[in-house]
Structure formats: C-alpha cells, structure tokens
Motif scaffolding. Structure first.
Motif, PDB file in Angstrom:
ATOM      1  N   LYS A  91     -35.465  67.442 -30.001  1.00 44.92           N
ATOM      2  CA  LYS A  91     -35.874  68.120 -28.761  1.00 44.92           C
ATOM      3  C   LYS A  91     -37.366  67.905 -28.567  1.00 44.92           C
ATOM      4  CE  LYS A  91     -35.359  72.581 -26.378  1.00 44.92           C
ATOM      5  NZ  LYS A  91     -34.930  74.005 -26.525  1.00 44.92           N
ATOM      6  N   TYR A  92     -37.800  67.924 -27.313  1.00 46.92           N
ATOM      7  CA  TYR A  92     -39.200  67.646 -26.967  1.00 46.92           C
ATOM      8  C   TYR A  92     -39.571  66.252 -27.492  1.00 46.92           C
ATOM      9  CZ  TYR A  92     -39.131  72.721 -26.347  1.00 46.92           C
ATOM     10  OH  TYR A  92     -38.796  73.994 -25.950  1.00 46.92           O
ATOM     11  N   SER A  93     -39.006  65.269 -26.877  1.00 46.30           N
ATOM     12  CA  SER A  93     -39.144  63.895 -27.363  1.00 46.30           C
ATOM     13  C   SER A  93     -39.304  62.923 -26.201  1.00 46.30           C
ATOM     14  CB  SER A  93     -37.895  63.513 -28.170  1.00 46.30           C
ATOM     15  OG  SER A  93     -36.766  63.465 -27.313  1.00 46.30           O
ATOM     16  N   THR A  94     -39.406  61.659 -26.541  1.00 48.40           N
ATOM     17  CA  THR A  94     -39.469  60.640 -25.495  1.00 48.40           C
ATOM     18  C   THR A  94     -38.128  60.494 -24.789  1.00 48.40           C
ATOM     19  OG1 THR A  94     -38.976  58.961 -27.177  1.00 48.40           O
ATOM     20  CG2 THR A  94     -41.302  59.316 -26.613  1.00 48.40           C
ATOM     21  N   THR A  95     -37.072  61.042 -25.389  1.00 46.64           N
ATOM     22  CA  THR A  95     -35.744  60.976 -24.773  1.00 46.64           C
ATOM     23  C   THR A  95     -35.577  62.035 -23.693  1.00 46.64           C
ATOM     24  OG1 THR A  95     -34.773  60.107 -26.809  1.00 46.64           O
ATOM     25  CG2 THR A  95     -33.265  61.059 -25.189  1.00 46.64           C
ATOM     26  N   ASP A  96     -35.838  63.299 -24.037  1.00 46.37           N
ATOM     27  CA  ASP A  96     -35.664  64.364 -23.031  1.00 46.37           C
ATOM     28  C   ASP A  96     -36.902  64.552 -22.159  1.00 46.37           C
ATOM     29  OD1 ASP A  96     -37.486  65.911 -24.552  1.00 46.37           O
ATOM     30  OD2 ASP A  96     -35.887  67.006 -25.559  1.00 46.37           O
ATOM     31  N   LYS A  97     -38.027  63.947 -22.590  1.00 45.42           N
ATOM     32  CA  LYS A  97     -39.279  63.984 -21.824  1.00 45.42           C
ATOM     33  C   LYS A  97     -39.774  65.409 -21.550  1.00 45.42           C
ATOM     34  CE  LYS A  97     -38.234  59.555 -19.611  1.00 45.42           C
ATOM     35  NZ  LYS A  97     -38.969  58.807 -20.642  1.00 45.42           N
ATOM     36  N   LYS A  98     -39.470  66.318 -22.472  1.00 44.86           N
ATOM     37  CA  LYS A  98     -39.981  67.687 -22.364  1.00 44.86           C
ATOM     38  C   LYS A  98     -41.295  67.773 -23.125  1.00 44.86           C
ATOM     39  CE  LYS A  98     -35.439  69.889 -21.965  1.00 44.86           C
ATOM     40  NZ  LYS A  98     -34.498  70.873 -22.571  1.00 44.86           N
ATOM     41  N   HIS A  99     -42.367  68.080 -22.434  1.00 41.14           N
ATOM     42  CA  HIS A  99     -43.679  68.111 -23.064  1.00 41.14           C
ATOM     43  C   HIS A  99     -44.310  69.501 -23.056  1.00 41.14           C
ATOM     44  CE1 HIS A  99     -43.506  63.744 -21.691  1.00 41.14           C
ATOM     45  NE2 HIS A  99     -43.401  63.730 -23.004  1.00 41.14           N
ATOM     46  N   GLN A 100     -43.652  70.440 -22.386  1.00 43.73           N
ATOM     47  CA  GLN A 100     -44.151  71.808 -22.342  1.00 43.73           C
ATOM     48  C   GLN A 100     -43.122  72.723 -23.004  1.00 43.73           C
ATOM     49  OE1 GLN A 100     -47.269  72.594 -21.203  1.00 43.73           O
ATOM     50  NE2 GLN A 100     -46.828  74.579 -22.142  1.00 43.73           N
ATOM     51  N   LEU A 101     -43.570  73.536 -23.934  1.00 42.18           N
ATOM     52  CA  LEU A 101     -42.683  74.366 -24.723  1.00 42.18           C
ATOM     53  C   LEU A 101     -41.947  75.379 -23.852  1.00 42.18           C
ATOM     54  CD1 LEU A 101     -42.003  74.774 -27.760  1.00 42.18           C
ATOM     55  CD2 LEU A 101     -43.723  76.589 -27.782  1.00 42.18           C
ATOM     56  N   ALA A 102     -40.625  75.468 -24.021  1.00 41.58           N
ATOM     57  CA  ALA A 102     -39.827  76.463 -23.311  1.00 41.58           C
ATOM     58  C   ALA A 102     -40.086  77.847 -23.912  1.00 41.58           C
ATOM     59  CB  ALA A 102     -38.344  76.117 -23.421  1.00 41.58           C
ATOM     60  N   LEU A 103     -39.968  78.879 -23.093  1.00 42.35           N
ATOM     61  CA  LEU A 103     -40.213  80.236 -23.574  1.00 42.35           C
ATOM     62  C   LEU A 103     -39.243  80.632 -24.684  1.00 42.35           C
ATOM     63  CD1 LEU A 103     -41.006  82.134 -20.251  1.00 42.35           C
ATOM     64  CD2 LEU A 103     -42.605  81.480 -22.069  1.00 42.35           C
ATOM     65  N   SER A 104     -38.054  80.055 -24.682  1.00 39.37           N
ATOM     66  CA  SER A 104     -37.087  80.361 -25.733  1.00 39.37           C
ATOM     67  C   SER A 104     -37.537  79.847 -27.095  1.00 39.37           C
ATOM     68  CB  SER A 104     -35.718  79.767 -25.378  1.00 39.37           C
ATOM     69  OG  SER A 104     -35.813  78.369 -25.182  1.00 39.37           O
ATOM     70  N   ASP A 105     -38.474  78.893 -27.114  1.00 36.63           N
ATOM     71  CA  ASP A 105     -38.996  78.335 -28.363  1.00 36.63           C
ATOM     72  C   ASP A 105     -40.455  78.724 -28.587  1.00 36.63           C
ATOM     73  OD1 ASP A 105     -36.544  76.949 -28.748  1.00 36.63           O
ATOM     74  OD2 ASP A 105     -37.235  75.353 -27.415  1.00 36.63           O
ATOM     75  N   ASP A 106     -40.924  79.714 -27.857  1.00 38.40           N
ATOM     76  CA  ASP A 106     -42.326  80.132 -27.899  1.00 38.40           C
ATOM     77  C   ASP A 106     -42.474  81.309 -28.855  1.00 38.40           C
ATOM     78  OD1 ASP A 106     -44.759  81.614 -27.173  1.00 38.40           O
ATOM     79  OD2 ASP A 106     -44.894  80.255 -25.463  1.00 38.40           O
ATOM     80  N   ALA A 107     -43.234  81.131 -29.936  1.00 39.57           N
ATOM     81  CA  ALA A 107     -43.358  82.161 -30.967  1.00 39.57           C
ATOM     82  C   ALA A 107     -44.022  83.433 -30.445  1.00 39.57           C
ATOM     83  CB  ALA A 107     -44.138  81.613 -32.159  1.00 39.57           C
ATOM     84  N   ALA A 108     -44.957  83.292 -29.511  1.00 40.18           N
ATOM     85  CA  ALA A 108     -45.609  84.476 -28.958  1.00 40.18           C
ATOM     86  C   ALA A 108     -44.608  85.322 -28.180  1.00 40.18           C
ATOM     87  CB  ALA A 108     -46.776  84.066 -28.062  1.00 40.18           C
ATOM     88  N   ARG A 109     -43.812  84.685 -27.326  1.00 40.02           N
ATOM     89  CA  ARG A 109     -42.818  85.422 -26.550  1.00 40.02           C
ATOM     90  C   ARG A 109     -41.745  86.026 -27.460  1.00 40.02           C
ATOM     91  NH1 ARG A 109     -41.179  85.387 -21.176  1.00 40.02           N
ATOM     92  NH2 ARG A 109     -43.432  85.154 -20.858  1.00 40.02           N
ATOM     93  N   ALA A 110     -41.306  85.258 -28.464  1.00 40.36           N
ATOM     94  CA  ALA A 110     -40.247  85.720 -29.349  1.00 40.36           C
ATOM     95  C   ALA A 110     -40.674  86.925 -30.186  1.00 40.36           C
ATOM     96  CB  ALA A 110     -39.809  84.583 -30.268  1.00 40.36           C
ATOM     97  N   ASN A 111     -41.943  86.953 -30.576  1.00 40.67           N
ATOM     98  CA  ASN A 111     -42.400  88.019 -31.471  1.00 40.67           C
ATOM     99  C   ASN A 111     -43.063  89.192 -30.757  1.00 40.67           C
ATOM    100  OD1 ASN A 111     -42.196  87.071 -34.540  1.00 40.67           O
ATOM    101  ND2 ASN A 111     -42.592  85.272 -33.274  1.00 40.67           N
ATOM    102  N   TRP A 112     -43.620  88.962 -29.587  1.00 40.77           N
ATOM    103  CA  TRP A 112     -44.316  90.024 -28.853  1.00 40.77           C
ATOM    104  C   TRP A 112     -43.618  90.434 -27.570  1.00 40.77           C
ATOM    105  CZ3 TRP A 112     -50.328  88.946 -28.946  1.00 40.77           C
ATOM    106  CH2 TRP A 112     -50.801  89.185 -30.255  1.00 40.77           C
ATOM    107  N   GLY A 113     -42.710  89.633 -27.053  1.00 37.90           N
ATOM    108  CA  GLY A 113     -42.004  89.982 -25.839  1.00 37.90           C
ATOM    109  C   GLY A 113     -42.915  90.042 -24.627  1.00 37.90           C
ATOM    110  N   GLY A 114     -42.486  90.835 -23.637  1.00 35.45           N
ATOM    111  CA  GLY A 114     -43.270  90.995 -22.422  1.00 35.45           C
ATOM    112  C   GLY A 114     -43.555  89.668 -21.751  1.00 35.45           C
ATOM    113  N   GLU A 115     -44.792  89.509 -21.282  1.00 38.85           N
ATOM    114  CA  GLU A 115     -45.205  88.266 -20.628  1.00 38.85           C
ATOM    115  C   GLU A 115     -46.043  87.391 -21.558  1.00 38.85           C
ATOM    116  OE1 GLU A 115     -47.222  89.404 -17.074  1.00 38.85           O
ATOM    117  OE2 GLU A 115     -45.400  90.062 -16.063  1.00 38.85           O
ATOM    118  N   TRP A 116     -46.112  87.740 -22.835  1.00 39.31           N
ATOM    119  CA  TRP A 116     -46.919  86.963 -23.773  1.00 39.31           C
ATOM    120  C   TRP A 116     -46.302  85.585 -23.990  1.00 39.31           C
ATOM    121  CZ3 TRP A 116     -51.547  88.651 -24.622  1.00 39.31           C
ATOM    122  CH2 TRP A 116     -51.807  90.030 -24.631  1.00 39.31           C
ATOM    123  N   ARG A 117     -47.165  84.591 -24.172  1.00 38.08           N
ATOM    124  CA  ARG A 117     -46.723  83.221 -24.447  1.00 38.08           C
ATOM    125  C   ARG A 117     -47.872  82.463 -25.090  1.00 38.08           C
ATOM    126  NH1 ARG A 117     -49.332  80.032 -20.827  1.00 38.08           N
ATOM    127  NH2 ARG A 117     -49.946  80.945 -18.831  1.00 38.08           N
TER     128      ARG A 117
END
Length: 223
Positions: A91-117
């Motif tokens: 995931k996040y590779s030259t194949t899927d061309k995803k270069h910006q981290l999704a919120l579902s994979d964001d440690a700040a959002r996962a651990n702090w919730g709210g609007e943190w990222r």
C-alpha cells in the motif's frame, strides 16, 4: 405515523454508523488530558506535546509510517505495508499511487481521535518558515529541543529531540529531533518526508538519516 417516523430514524442511524465505518471515522479514541491545540498563526494548530507523551518535553511513542501502534522491533519484516522482509510495498506505492496517508492509517487520529492527524510536508515547511515562526534552542526538563513561537500570535510549543527507532534500538535520541509527516516521497515511496532538527539545523527532508517507512518516529499532531 409514529411507527413510520421511528423506523425512519432507525434506518438513518444504521446508515450513519455504516457510512462512518466505510470512511474510517468510527474511531473511539479520545484526546488525552493535557493535550491542547496551540494557535501559532499558521494554517493548522499544533499539539502541545507528542503523541503518546504526557508532557511537552516527553518523547512520546515511536510509530512506523502508516502504522497506528508501537512495537519492539522496526524492520521491513515487521512492517504492515511490506511483503515479508522486502521493500515490495502492499500500500502507498508506485502501483496505487497513494502518497498521502489515509486517516485510517494515521497514528495521531487513531490514538487521539477528534480532528487530530499527522501534519503534511507542507504544514511542516510552514512551521519552519522563519517569516512565520521563531525557533529557539533550549533545554526543558533536562531535554534539549526547540521552542517554536508563532510570530503572529506569540504562542509557542516545545519540540524535544527524539531520535528514531531502527530495528531494536533508539538512535540519535540525544542528537536529533525526527518527526514523521503524512506525506510520502513521490518518486521513492519506500521513504517518507520528515521534520528533522538539531542544535544548528532545521529541515524537512527524506534523506541522509534512514527515512525508510518501517523506522519508528515520533509524531507531533495538528488539527
């Protein structure tokens, strides 16, 4: 009529819950006590401490890029988005061309919730802009780091030197502050941009020190 109204409300609730899960927003994490959003006069507000820390001079938790939980050993073999012990990315590779981290994979959002990222590379570049913030090297609670003061508001945050986790060790803890951004390096997605500083240099980079995504780094969240 009352039964129809209640049924409609029930269907709306089920749809809202399902839609939240599809969009990765069913996060029950809560912002820890003491965490504040500091207005430095920038495009986002910055947290007053690192994710996982209990005070602003604390190192906090070390996360691999795109993972939301810490671990004891950081390598390609233990990394969630690689195939075994290789740099073949799932995931996040030259194949899927995803270069910006999704919120579902964001440690700040996962651990702090709210609007943190996690901050983007652009938001970190804004933070180090000398026209917008003043960086002063200080020692707080016995830890070296930078007091960053917004020139527009006069408010400040402290960023401690943290080092990073590489395989089973913490390296450069007494030398450099190293913080993940949520942005991959587009031409070389095994690496991600990060904020790096010591007593004489401040930069947003992807090179020199290992910026391989599997390494564990601290996070200073924004919202």
């Amino acid at each position: 009529m009352k039964k129809i109204f209640l049924m409609a409300l029930s269907l709306m609730f089920v749809w809202a819950v399902g839609n939240a899960k599809v969009n990765g927003s069913d996060n029950e994490a809560e912002t820890p006590d003491g965490v504040e959003a500091v207005d430095l006069g920038l495009s986002v507000k910055w947290a007053n401490m690192n994710v996982g820390a209990t005070k602003d001079s604390g190192f906090g938790t070390y996360f691999a890029w795109g993972e939301v939980k810490p671990k004891h050993y950081y390598s390609w073999g233990t990394y969630s988005w690689s195939h075994k012990d290789t740099t073949f990315l799932l995931k996040y590779s030259t194949t899927d061309k995803k270069h910006q981290l999704a919120l579902s994979d964001d440690a700040a959002r996962a651990n702090w919730g709210g609007e943190w990222r996690m901050p983007t590379v652009g938001e970190c570049e804004e933070l180090i802009d000398p026209n917008k913030c003043e960086w002063e090297w200080i020692t707080k609670d016995g830890v070296n780091g930078y007091k960053v003061t917004g020139k527009k508001t006069g408010n400040s945050i402290f960023l401690p030197i943290t080092g990073f986790r590489f395989y089973g060790d913490v390296q450069f803890r007494a030398i450099k502050g190293i913080y993940w951004t949520s942005t991959l390096h587009t031409s070389n997605p095994v690496k991600s941009w990060f904020l790096q500083f010591d007593g004489s240099n401040i930069d947003v980079t992807f090179g020199k020190l290992s910026s391989n995504r599997f390494s564990g780094r601290c996070i200073r969240a924004v919202r």
